[in-house]
Motif scaffolding. Sequence first.
Motif, mmCIF file in Angstrom:
data_model
loop_
_atom_site.group_PDB
_atom_site.id
_atom_site.type_symbol
_atom_site.label_atom_id
_atom_site.label_comp_id
_atom_site.label_asym_id
_atom_site.label_seq_id
_atom_site.Cartn_x
_atom_site.Cartn_y
_atom_site.Cartn_z
ATOM 1 N N GLY A 1 42.354 48.920 62.276
ATOM 2 C CA GLY A 1 41.947 50.034 61.435
ATOM 3 C C GLY A 1 40.862 49.654 60.450
ATOM 4 O O GLY A 1 40.275 48.571 60.547
ATOM 5 N N VAL A 2 40.620 50.577 59.514
ATOM 6 C CA VAL A 2 39.566 50.384 58.517
ATOM 7 C C VAL A 2 40.162 50.550 57.117
ATOM 8 O O VAL A 2 40.998 51.432 56.888
ATOM 9 N N ILE A 3 39.749 49.693 56.217
ATOM 10 C CA ILE A 3 40.152 49.805 54.821
ATOM 11 C C ILE A 3 38.911 49.808 53.935
ATOM 12 O O ILE A 3 37.821 49.437 54.378
ATOM 13 N N GLU A 4 39.098 50.260 52.695
ATOM 14 C CA GLU A 4 37.978 50.341 51.761
ATOM 15 C C GLU A 4 38.310 49.556 50.500
ATOM 16 O O GLU A 4 39.444 49.597 50.017
ATOM 17 N N VAL A 5 37.330 48.864 49.969
ATOM 18 C CA VAL A 5 37.506 48.164 48.698
ATOM 19 C C VAL A 5 37.447 49.191 47.569
ATOM 20 O O VAL A 5 36.454 49.906 47.432
ATOM 21 N N ILE A 6 38.529 49.292 46.806
ATOM 22 C CA ILE A 6 38.538 50.271 45.718
ATOM 23 C C ILE A 6 38.532 49.616 44.340
ATOM 24 O O ILE A 6 38.374 50.278 43.332
ATOM 25 N N LYS A 7 38.726 48.296 44.317
ATOM 26 C CA LYS A 7 38.618 47.582 43.050
ATOM 27 C C LYS A 7 38.124 46.179 43.339
ATOM 28 O O LYS A 7 38.646 45.510 44.225
ATOM 29 N N SER A 8 37.111 45.756 42.586
ATOM 30 C CA SER A 8 36.541 44.432 42.846
ATOM 31 C C SER A 8 37.497 43.344 42.359
ATOM 32 O O SER A 8 38.505 43.610 41.720
ATOM 33 N N ALA A 9 37.136 42.105 42.633
ATOM 34 C CA ALA A 9 38.075 40.992 42.527
ATOM 35 C C ALA A 9 38.569 40.723 41.115
ATOM 36 O O ALA A 9 37.806 40.805 40.152
ATOM 37 N N TYR A 10 39.856 40.395 41.040
ATOM 38 C CA TYR A 10 40.448 39.890 39.807
ATOM 39 C C TYR A 10 41.518 38.866 40.188
ATOM 40 O O TYR A 10 41.916 38.792 41.353
ATOM 41 N N PRO A 11 41.981 38.047 39.217
ATOM 42 C CA PRO A 11 42.874 36.935 39.555
ATOM 43 C C PRO A 11 44.126 37.366 40.300
ATOM 44 O O PRO A 11 44.709 38.411 40.027
ATOM 45 N N ASP A 12 44.511 36.513 41.240
ATOM 46 C CA ASP A 12 45.670 36.748 42.102
ATOM 47 C C ASP A 12 46.932 36.236 41.410
ATOM 48 O O ASP A 12 47.146 35.033 41.300
ATOM 49 N N LYS A 13 47.749 37.162 40.975
ATOM 50 C CA LYS A 13 48.955 36.801 40.203
ATOM 51 C C LYS A 13 49.924 35.931 40.991
ATOM 52 O O LYS A 13 50.701 35.187 40.397
ATOM 53 N N THR A 14 49.921 36.051 42.311
ATOM 54 C CA THR A 14 50.901 35.277 43.085
ATOM 55 C C THR A 14 50.683 33.778 42.912
ATOM 56 O O THR A 14 51.607 32.993 43.102
ATOM 57 N N ALA A 15 49.482 33.375 42.514
ATOM 58 C CA ALA A 15 49.205 31.958 42.304
ATOM 59 C C ALA A 15 49.912 31.423 41.072
ATOM 60 O O ALA A 15 50.072 30.211 40.905
ATOM 61 N N LEU A 16 50.348 32.325 40.173
ATOM 62 C CA LEU A 16 51.051 31.925 38.947
ATOM 63 C C LEU A 16 52.553 31.799 39.158
ATOM 64 O O LEU A 16 53.247 31.195 38.342
ATOM 65 N N ASP A 17 53.043 32.353 40.250
ATOM 66 C CA ASP A 17 54.472 32.489 40.470
ATOM 67 C C ASP A 17 55.035 31.311 41.265
ATOM 68 O O ASP A 17 54.768 31.172 42.461
ATOM 69 N N PRO A 18 55.830 30.463 40.608
ATOM 70 C CA PRO A 18 56.377 29.267 41.281
ATOM 71 C C PRO A 18 57.233 29.626 42.492
ATOM 72 O O PRO A 18 57.428 28.790 43.370
ATOM 73 N N ASN A 19 57.729 30.851 42.523
ATOM 74 C CA ASN A 19 58.574 31.252 43.651
ATOM 75 C C ASN A 19 57.781 31.838 44.809
ATOM 76 O O ASN A 19 58.337 32.169 45.849
ATOM 77 N N SER A 20 56.493 32.012 44.606
ATOM 78 C CA SER A 20 55.663 32.584 45.659
ATOM 79 C C SER A 20 55.151 31.494 46.591
ATOM 80 O O SER A 20 54.842 30.379 46.153
ATOM 81 N N ASN B 1 42.338 29.838 33.323
ATOM 82 C CA ASN B 1 41.346 29.316 34.274
ATOM 83 C C ASN B 1 41.756 29.662 35.699
ATOM 84 O O ASN B 1 42.195 28.808 36.455
ATOM 85 N N PRO B 2 41.614 30.930 36.068
ATOM 86 C CA PRO B 2 42.069 31.370 37.385
ATOM 87 C C PRO B 2 41.227 30.781 38.507
ATOM 88 O O PRO B 2 40.011 30.619 38.373
ATOM 89 N N ARG B 3 41.890 30.445 39.568
ATOM 90 C CA ARG B 3 41.203 29.841 40.703
ATOM 91 C C ARG B 3 41.123 30.801 41.886
ATOM 92 O O ARG B 3 40.152 30.798 42.634
ATOM 93 N N TRP B 4 42.173 31.628 42.043
ATOM 94 C CA TRP B 4 42.250 32.495 43.220
ATOM 95 C C TRP B 4 42.153 33.967 42.838
ATOM 96 O O TRP B 4 42.697 34.381 41.820
ATOM 97 N N PHE B 5 41.466 34.701 43.694
ATOM 98 C CA PHE B 5 41.177 36.102 43.400
ATOM 99 C C PHE B 5 41.493 36.987 44.594
ATOM 100 O O PHE B 5 41.624 36.519 45.726
ATOM 101 N N GLY B 6 41.579 38.279 44.299
ATOM 102 C CA GLY B 6 41.750 39.248 45.376
ATOM 103 C C GLY B 6 41.126 40.567 44.978
ATOM 104 O O GLY B 6 40.766 40.775 43.814
#
Length: 160
Positions: free
Chosen positions: A71-90, A101-106
């Motif tokens: 299928g096709v998707i559309e970008v509706i918001k440009s990149a910001y830090p990926d919270k899952t990188a902060l979560d020790p359980n993720s 100092n965020p390293r990963w984005f989505g």
Amino acid sequence: MKVKQKYNHYWLMKSEPSVFSIEDLRQAENQTNFWDGVRNYQARNMMRDQMKIGDLAFFYHSSCKVPGIVGVIEVIKSAYPDKTALDPNSPYFDPRHTKQNPRWFGVEVKLVKIFDKIIPLEILKKNTKLSDLALVKKGNRLSIMPVPESAWLEILNSKN
DNA sequence: GCCAACGTTGGC
DNA sequence: GCCAACGTTGGC
């Protein structure tokens, strides 16, 4: 002389359907979702530095019985830090990523269209007009990649 | 489940 | 900064 930056507007984004499928996106609130879990620098850089609101992307199912574009998707918001990188359980946790100092984005994406039929990788590989598409090149492992406009149009055209 | 083809890490 | 060892991706 100032060189005008040339931006790409079409992308391909891979996801394992057992983790997050296009059907999951259809059922998500507002049919939108944050594209998390990208832990590759090349893919991150494209999302962070090049993807713009309004860009379109093919949703690709990988590591499954029939890999291909669904299928096709559309970008509706440009990149910001990926919270899952902060979560020790993720599974996407990365101690090198911090709030300061965020390293990963989505980016945030919204469903545009689910194809009636998947366009299998097998078919894409056979299409000689798509030879410049990174997806069909040997050894490609990028989870996010640019799609040349010509390839974008050819793929849409090729589905009957 | 195998394994080729990558990307990343860390010792030196 | 090189590069061997290791980890990951993802088709098959």
